[in-house]
Design a protein around this motif. Structure first.
Motif, PDB file in Angstrom:
ATOM      1  N   CYS A 274     -26.142 -29.708 -62.352  1.00 55.39           N
ATOM      2  CA  CYS A 274     -25.730 -28.965 -63.542  1.00 55.39           C
ATOM      3  C   CYS A 274     -24.237 -28.638 -63.434  1.00 55.39           C
ATOM      4  O   CYS A 274     -23.713 -28.453 -62.332  1.00 55.39           O
ATOM      5  N   CYS A 279     -26.203 -22.048 -63.649  1.00 53.02           N
ATOM      6  CA  CYS A 279     -26.911 -22.546 -64.836  1.00 53.02           C
ATOM      7  C   CYS A 279     -28.354 -22.030 -64.852  1.00 53.02           C
ATOM      8  O   CYS A 279     -29.039 -22.041 -63.831  1.00 53.02           O
ATOM      9  N   HIS A 281     -30.430 -23.278 -67.106  1.00 48.64           N
ATOM     10  CA  HIS A 281     -31.141 -24.419 -67.689  1.00 48.64           C
ATOM     11  C   HIS A 281     -31.747 -24.058 -69.041  1.00 48.64           C
ATOM     12  O   HIS A 281     -32.877 -24.409 -69.361  1.00 48.64           O
ATOM     13  N   CYS A 287     -26.043 -29.248 -68.662  1.00 46.69           N
ATOM     14  CA  CYS A 287     -27.235 -28.922 -67.855  1.00 46.69           C
ATOM     15  C   CYS A 287     -28.021 -30.203 -67.539  1.00 46.69           C
ATOM     16  O   CYS A 287     -28.528 -30.882 -68.427  1.00 46.69           O
ATOM     17  N   ALA A 288     -28.123 -30.493 -66.251  1.00 48.52           N
ATOM     18  CA  ALA A 288     -28.815 -31.715 -65.814  1.00 48.52           C
ATOM     19  C   ALA A 288     -30.322 -31.614 -66.031  1.00 48.52           C
ATOM     20  O   ALA A 288     -31.009 -32.624 -66.199  1.00 48.52           O
ATOM     21  N   VAL A 289     -30.833 -30.363 -66.035  1.00 45.71           N
ATOM     22  CA  VAL A 289     -32.266 -30.166 -66.237  1.00 45.71           C
ATOM     23  C   VAL A 289     -32.648 -30.521 -67.670  1.00 45.71           C
ATOM     24  O   VAL A 289     -33.608 -31.257 -67.923  1.00 45.71           O
TER      25      VAL A 289
HETATM   26 ZN    ZN Z   1     -29.002 -26.461 -65.754  1.00 45.87          ZN
END
Ligand code: ZN
Ligand code: GDP
Length: 320
Positions: A274, A279, A281, A287-289
């Motif tokens: 992220c 983060c 999320h 945000c990688a999630v």
């Molecule tokens: Zn995130």
């Protein structure tokens, strides 16, 4: 015979008494030494699964002896309990230990009838992660209802995130040997919503082991302590199994909102990517999630569970 100090395992607790299975093979009904009770407690002093030292007393008026000390725990499978003053809201104020020192957790759900209660399943998985249990199994019972393919479509993402998923049927006796194998030689805990078939499974795993009174409950729906009656079943094939009452409302204990993602295996795999360190999320850029939900790497239902628990933990903090 003089009074004698013995080491043993707490195998049952009820109404202030603890049944200690000692190394001499006998079981002694013990109370707790008063000084142990007096210590300020945010957790239960003793619980099933605890290793204790007890003084066996000859001609004791109220039992067989007294627990003098409780060994440090490796971990606990525990939920939060609230007090009367914080009914339904606020932070869980103490730890209600379902079992001490577990090394296997079996989170039970039905494939259908009743439909999976994701809030309960995901919270129990968080508790198992928090307890640092090395072997966590998601048990999907009643596969006789809709078939295994349907069950795999519903629960397959738990296998993808690294949990062992056991597809079983208590009714048809499917998958039971696999469960026994995973319990052998371990201190196991069984947990799940009511109606999923926990008692039925216990009865096929070891006939005669399920509790006769199913309504026995350690906690009411607000997570408050009521009467306790918990016990370990000694398995014929080796090991112990703790049954827990059916749950609807699982209250977590001692988890900060920002550490919650560490207890979600699937989400945890992405947090380092992220954009922001802190983060949550939710709606943060980069945000990688959230990206993983879009690409299919994270199941959306799991993210919803994560957000619901996060909101709950955060709201509890604001009360105090
Ligand atoms: Zn995130
Ligand atoms: P518990 O509340 O989790 O202990 O659930 P029970 O063991 O009491 O089971 C709840 C209901 O589901 C009962 O009517 C059982 O007969 C039924 N049940 C349990 N296991 C199975 C199964 O594998 N297949 C089907 N079709 N029904 C089951």
């Amino acid at each position: 015979m003089p009074n004698e100090l013995k080491s043993g395992l707490v195998i049952r607790e009820m109404s202030g008494f603890f049944w200690v299975e000692a190394e001499d093979g006998n079981t002694y009904r013990c109370r707790l030494r008063g000084r142990l009770l007096e210590q300020a407690q945010i957790s239960d002093v003793a619980a099933i699964g605890d290793r204790v030292q007890c003084m066996v007393i000859e001609n004791d008026q109220t039992g067989d002896g007294i627990i003098e000390s409780v060994a440090e725990r490796d971990g606990v499978f525990a939920r939060g309990a609230r007090t009367e003053g914080a009914r339904g809201a606020g932070e869980a104020v103490r730890e209600a230990v379902m079992i001490a020192n577990p090394d296997a957790a079996f989170i039970v759900t039905a494939a259908a009838q009743p439909a999976p209660d994701w809030a309960v399943i995901d919270r129990l998985l968080v508790i198992a992660e928090q307890a640092n249990i090395e072997q966590i199994t998601l048990v999907v019972n009643k596969i006789d209802v809709g078939g295994i393919a349907e069950a795999e479509a519903t629960f397959g993402h738990y296998a993808a995130m690294g949990y062992h998923v056991a597809y079983v049927s208590a009714r048809d006796g499917v998958g039971i040997d696999g469960l026994r194998e995973r319990m052998t030689g371990r201190m196991s805990v069984f947990a799940g919503a009511s109606g999923v078939g926990k008692s039925s499974l216990l009865n096929v795993i070891q006939p005669g082991s399920a509790r006769s009174t199913k309504q026995v409950s350690n906690w009411n729906d607000e997570g408050m302590h009521t009467t306790r009656d918990s016990s370990l079943v000694k398995l014929d094939f080796g090991g112990y199994l703790a049954d827990t009452p059916g749950m609807r409302n699982v209250v977590l204990f001692d988890i900060e909102p920002e550490e919650l993602d560490g207890y979600f295996r699937d989400i945890r795999a992405y947090v380092g990517r992220c954009k922001f360190n802190d983060c949550m999320h939710n709606a943060e850029p980069g945000c990688a999630v959230r990206a993983a939900i879009k690409s299919g790497g994270i199941n959306k239902g799991r993210w919803r569970s994560y957000r619901a628990i996060w909101d709950e933990l955060n709201a509890a903090l604001e009360v105090y």
